[in-house]
Design a protein around this motif. Structure first.
Motif, mmCIF file in Angstrom:
data_model
loop_
_atom_site.group_PDB
_atom_site.id
_atom_site.type_symbol
_atom_site.label_atom_id
_atom_site.label_comp_id
_atom_site.label_asym_id
_atom_site.label_seq_id
_atom_site.Cartn_x
_atom_site.Cartn_y
_atom_site.Cartn_z
ATOM 1 N N VAL A 97 -62.667 35.632 -77.081
ATOM 2 C CA VAL A 97 -62.602 36.976 -76.509
ATOM 3 C C VAL A 97 -63.967 37.659 -76.598
ATOM 4 N N LYS A 98 -64.640 37.483 -77.726
ATOM 5 C CA LYS A 98 -65.971 38.081 -77.879
ATOM 6 C C LYS A 98 -66.949 37.529 -76.846
ATOM 7 N N ALA A 99 -66.906 36.214 -76.601
ATOM 8 C CA ALA A 99 -67.816 35.611 -75.628
ATOM 9 C C ALA A 99 -67.629 36.231 -74.254
ATOM 10 N N LEU A 100 -66.373 36.510 -73.893
ATOM 11 C CA LEU A 100 -66.110 37.154 -72.607
ATOM 12 C C LEU A 100 -66.524 38.617 -72.629
ATOM 13 N N HIS A 101 -66.235 39.294 -73.731
ATOM 14 C CA HIS A 101 -66.609 40.701 -73.877
ATOM 15 C C HIS A 101 -68.123 40.878 -73.762
ATOM 16 N N ASP A 102 -68.871 39.930 -74.302
ATOM 17 C CA ASP A 102 -70.331 40.007 -74.263
ATOM 18 C C ASP A 102 -70.869 39.896 -72.836
ATOM 19 N N LEU A 103 -70.044 39.386 -71.913
ATOM 20 C CA LEU A 103 -70.448 39.300 -70.511
ATOM 21 C C LEU A 103 -70.214 40.609 -69.765
ATOM 22 N N GLY A 104 -69.621 41.594 -70.469
ATOM 23 C CA GLY A 104 -69.402 42.898 -69.856
ATOM 24 C C GLY A 104 -68.037 43.096 -69.224
ATOM 25 N N VAL A 105 -67.116 42.167 -69.468
ATOM 26 C CA VAL A 105 -65.771 42.282 -68.911
ATOM 27 C C VAL A 105 -64.924 43.208 -69.778
ATOM 28 N N GLU A 106 -64.175 44.102 -69.153
ATOM 29 C CA GLU A 106 -63.237 44.967 -69.876
ATOM 30 C C GLU A 106 -61.949 44.176 -70.102
ATOM 31 N N ILE A 107 -61.497 44.126 -71.360
ATOM 32 C CA ILE A 107 -60.420 43.208 -71.733
ATOM 33 C C ILE A 107 -59.217 43.946 -72.311
ATOM 34 N N LEU A 154 -61.076 51.295 -72.604
ATOM 35 C CA LEU A 154 -61.670 50.202 -71.839
ATOM 36 C C LEU A 154 -63.029 50.609 -71.282
ATOM 37 N N GLU A 155 -63.106 51.826 -70.764
ATOM 38 C CA GLU A 155 -64.366 52.310 -70.197
ATOM 39 C C GLU A 155 -65.470 52.393 -71.245
ATOM 40 N N LYS A 156 -65.082 52.587 -72.500
ATOM 41 C CA LYS A 156 -66.059 52.653 -73.591
ATOM 42 C C LYS A 156 -66.376 51.275 -74.170
ATOM 43 N N GLY A 157 -65.813 50.228 -73.576
ATOM 44 C CA GLY A 157 -66.130 48.881 -74.024
ATOM 45 C C GLY A 157 -65.268 48.360 -75.146
ATOM 46 N N ARG A 158 -64.155 49.013 -75.411
ATOM 47 C CA ARG A 158 -63.258 48.543 -76.467
ATOM 48 C C ARG A 158 -62.212 47.587 -75.894
#
Length: 250
Positions: free
Chosen positions: A49-59, A134-138
């Motif tokens: 999940v972190k690897a995807l989050h680091d790409l800027g995807v809202e999860i 989500l908009e704040k990157g959480r």
């Protein structure tokens, strides 16, 4: 020197989705065990999940509770169905808290949001607040299903994905897509690259339960089925790489 570096460093593949919902079963957290949580497996999934989050995807995430308690099994053993389903919802909260801890250990800010209010351990579900997270990157982990008995976490995942305006629902499983029969039992099972919602329902393929598939169809929400056991599989699939099946309009 600049040219040589350019030939060595691979180009970054941008994700094809801005916001997604990841649905995983509670059994995915068991690892090699037959019950409960397997910390190394939880940590591995958090790393995906972190690897995807680091790409800027809202999860967004929805996790089942079958590794702790499954409402249908409890009901089959004589327990009243509504009570059994509520117990299953509480199991999903436990799993969500475990994954939240693993994600935040990796510096990924996470909120567990429960359909059943329990303010001391997580937030109540308020759609606008969840969108703001989500908009704040959480990362938002939606727990306790829909808050109602007789609905599975598959249906909860489709509902939350639709409410959060997710562009796709990714379902992590033990196989790399949708097959016409169990590939672990039938070596000749046919794998689909793409399949329609209606075909999934008509052929009774065990992708998600019928109400979840119907809700996804009504909202034109693509479902991408992939293997959660493949290293770096989640980020790869979101980038369009690897093996997966897309369930979409016919």
């Amino acid at each position: 020197m600049t040219e040589s570096l350019a030939t060595i460093v691979a180009p970054v593949v941008r994700p094809g989705y801005r916001r997604i919902l990841l649905k995983i079963s509670g059994e995915a957290l068991m690892g090699p065990q037959s019950y409960g949580l397997h910390p190394p497996t939880v940590a591995r999934i958090a790393g995906e999940v972190k690897a995807l989050h680091d790409l800027g995807v809202e999860i967004c995430m929805v996790i089942g509770g079958g590794n702790i308690f499954r409402g249908l099994q409890g009901s089959a053993q004589g327990m009243e169905r509504t009570t059994a389903d509520y117990m299953g919802m509480l199991a999903t909260v436990m799993n969500a808290l475990a994954l939240q801890s693993a994600l935040e250990a990796r510096k990924v800010y996470t909120r567990v949001i429960s359909a059943i209010p329990m303010d001391q351990v997580c937030e109540p579900y308020i759609r606008r607040r969840a969108v703001r997270h989500l908009e704040k990157g959480r990362v938002c982990i939606f727990a306790a299903g829909t808050g109602n008995p007789y609905f599975t976490t598959d249906t909860a995942a489709t509902l939350r994905a639709s409410e959060m305006s997710c562009e796709a629902l990714f379902k992590g499983t033990q196989v790399d897509g949708v097959y016409d029969s169990d590939p672990k039992k039938n070596p000749d099972a046919r794998r689909y690259d793409r399949i329609s919602y209606d075909d999934v329902l008509q052929k009774n393929l065990k992708v998600m339960d019928a109400s979840a598939i119907a809700l996804a169809r009504d909202n034109a929400l693509p479902i991408i089925v992939f293997s959660l056991d493949e290293p770096n599989g989640l980020a790869g699939v979101v980038q369009g790489r690897g093996r997966f099946t897309i369930v979409e309009p016919g």
